[in-house]
Design a protein around this motif. Structure first.
Motif, PDB file in Angstrom:
ATOM      1  N   ALA A 200       0.825  -1.215   0.000  1.00 39.04           N
ATOM      2  CA  ALA A 200       0.000   0.000   0.000  1.00 39.04           C
ATOM      3  C   ALA A 200       0.854   1.259   0.000  1.00 39.04           C
ATOM      4  O   ALA A 200       0.414   2.311  -0.469  1.00 39.04           O
ATOM      5  CB  ALA A 200      -0.936  -0.015   1.208  1.00 39.04           C
ATOM      6  N   GLN A 201       2.088   1.143   0.508  1.00 37.49           N
ATOM      7  CA  GLN A 201       2.969   2.304   0.582  1.00 37.49           C
ATOM      8  C   GLN A 201       3.823   2.472  -0.672  1.00 37.49           C
ATOM      9  O   GLN A 201       4.601   3.429  -0.776  1.00 37.49           O
ATOM     10  CB  GLN A 201       3.867   2.181   1.822  1.00 37.49           C
ATOM     11  N   GLN A 202       3.697   1.548  -1.614  1.00 41.85           N
ATOM     12  CA  GLN A 202       4.456   1.627  -2.860  1.00 41.85           C
ATOM     13  C   GLN A 202       3.482   1.663  -4.033  1.00 41.85           C
ATOM     14  O   GLN A 202       3.021   0.614  -4.500  1.00 41.85           O
ATOM     15  CB  GLN A 202       5.402   0.436  -2.985  1.00 41.85           C
ATOM     16  N   PRO A 203       3.160   2.858  -4.513  1.00 41.08           N
ATOM     17  CA  PRO A 203       2.125   3.008  -5.537  1.00 41.08           C
ATOM     18  C   PRO A 203       2.344   2.169  -6.781  1.00 41.08           C
ATOM     19  O   PRO A 203       1.382   1.676  -7.375  1.00 41.08           O
ATOM     20  CB  PRO A 203       2.182   4.506  -5.860  1.00 41.08           C
ATOM     21  N   ASP A 204       3.608   1.971  -7.181  1.00 36.70           N
ATOM     22  CA  ASP A 204       3.851   1.195  -8.396  1.00 36.70           C
ATOM     23  C   ASP A 204       3.464  -0.272  -8.220  1.00 36.70           C
ATOM     24  O   ASP A 204       2.838  -0.873  -9.100  1.00 36.70           O
ATOM     25  CB  ASP A 204       5.313   1.311  -8.829  1.00 36.70           C
TER      26      ASP A 204
END
Length: 262
Positions: A200-204
Motif C-alpha cells: 500500500a505504501q508503494q504506488p507502483d
C-alpha cells in the motif's frame, strides 16, 4: 424480511487472528449481526481495542491472548469461550499465513510449518468447538483460505499448498459434521491488511496488483467479513462444504514476485 435472515442474535462466535485485519473486521461484523464474540491473537492490546468496539455495539466480548500455533491453546480458547459466554455456535478459523519462498529454499520443515499453521490449527479449534456446538442447535465453521489455494504462482508453494489443503479439509469436515454443523471457506484475494502494508505504501506495486485484478482494486477486510456473516447466518443455511471466492475475479496470482527460472 430478508435482512432478518442475516441476524445472529443469541449466537456466540470464536474468531482467531482477531487483533487486526480480516479477523478483527469479522469479529465486529458478527457483533453487528447480534453475536457475542471471543477473540484470540498474540497481542493483547490489539484484542482489547477490538473488544472495546464489540462492547460499544452492545455485545459481549472475551479476549484470549495466546500463541495460536499451539493446539492446546486453541482447545482452551474454545472451552473458555463456551464457559464465559454460555454456548458456542460459530467458529472462524482466520489465523494462518506463510511467507513466500523459492522452491529450493522451501525445506520440508518450512512446508510442515505452513501446513500446521494453516490447516492443523483450524482442525484443532474445530474439534474442540464441535462438542460445544452439538450441545445446542449445531453451528457453522468458516475457514479463511486463499485464491492461491486454487491458482498456481511462483514462490507461493508452501502457502498455496496449505490453503488448498484447507479448502479440501473444509469439504471433508462438512461431510463428517453434516447435518448439524455446516463447514465452509472463503478463498480471499489481495485484501488491505497489515500483510499488504508495504504494498500500500508503494504506488507502483499497488497499481500492478490492481491492474492484474479483474475488478481493478484491492479488497477490503469488511468484504470478507460480510461473506462470513452470510455463511454463518440462516441466510447461508443451505450451504456447506463450499469455497466462496471473494477475490476480485482472480484467475491467476496478481503479484509476480519476479523469481527467475532455476
Amino acid at each position: 424480511m430478508i435482512l432478518d435472515s442475516f441476524r445472529l442474535d443469541g449466537r456466540v462466535a470464536v474468531v482467531t487472528g482477531a487483533g487486526r485485519g480480516i479477523g478483527a473486521a469479522t469479529a465486529l461484523a458478527l457483533a453487528e449481526a447480534g453475536a457475542d464474540v471471543a477473540i484470540a491473537a498474540r497481542t493483547a492490546d490489539q484484542l482489547e481495542e477490538v473488544a472495546g468496539k464489540v462492547r460499544a455495539l452492545g455485545r459481549r466480548a472475551v479476549v484470549f491472548p495466546g500463541d495460536l500455533s499451539d493446539t492446546d491453546t486453541l482447545t482452551a480458547f474454545a472451552d473458555t469461550a463456551a464457559a464465559e459466554l454460555g454456548r458456542l455456535d460459530i467458529v472462524i478459523n482466520n489465523v494462518g499465513g506463510t511467507m513466500p519462498n523459492t522452491f529450493l529454499t522451501t525445506t520440508p520443515k518450512f512446508l510442515d510449518q505452513a501446513f500446521h499453521f494453516n490447516v492443523t490449527t483450524a482442525h484443532a479449534l474445530t474439534v474442540a468447538a464441535t462438542p460445544h456446538m452439538l450441545e445446542n442447535d449445531g453451528g457453522s465453521v468458516v475457514n479463511i483460505s486463499s485464491a492461491l489455494g486454487r491458482v498456481p504462482g511462483r514462490g507461493y508453494l508452501a502457502y498455496g499448498t496449505a490453503k488448498a489443503a484447507l479448502a479440501h479439509w473444509t469439504r471433508m469436515a462438512a461431510t463428517d459434521l453434516s447435518p448439524r454443523i455446516r463447514v465452509n471457506a472463503i478463498a480471499v484475494g489481495s485484501v488491505l491488511t497489515s500483510a499488504l502494508d508495504v504494498v500500500a505504501q508503494q504506488p507502483d506495486i499497488k497499481k500492478r496488483i490492481e491492474d492484474a485484478t479483474p475488478l481493478q482494486r484491492i479488497g477490503e477486510p469488511w468484504e470478507i467479513a460480510a461473506a462470513a456473516v452470510y455463511l454463518c447466518s440462516p441466510a447461508g443455511g443451505y450451504v456447506t462444504g463450499k469455497i466462496l471466492e471473494v477475490d476480485g475475479g482472480l484467475t491467476a496470482p496478481n503479484l509476480d514476485l519476479g523469481l527467475p527460472d532455476l
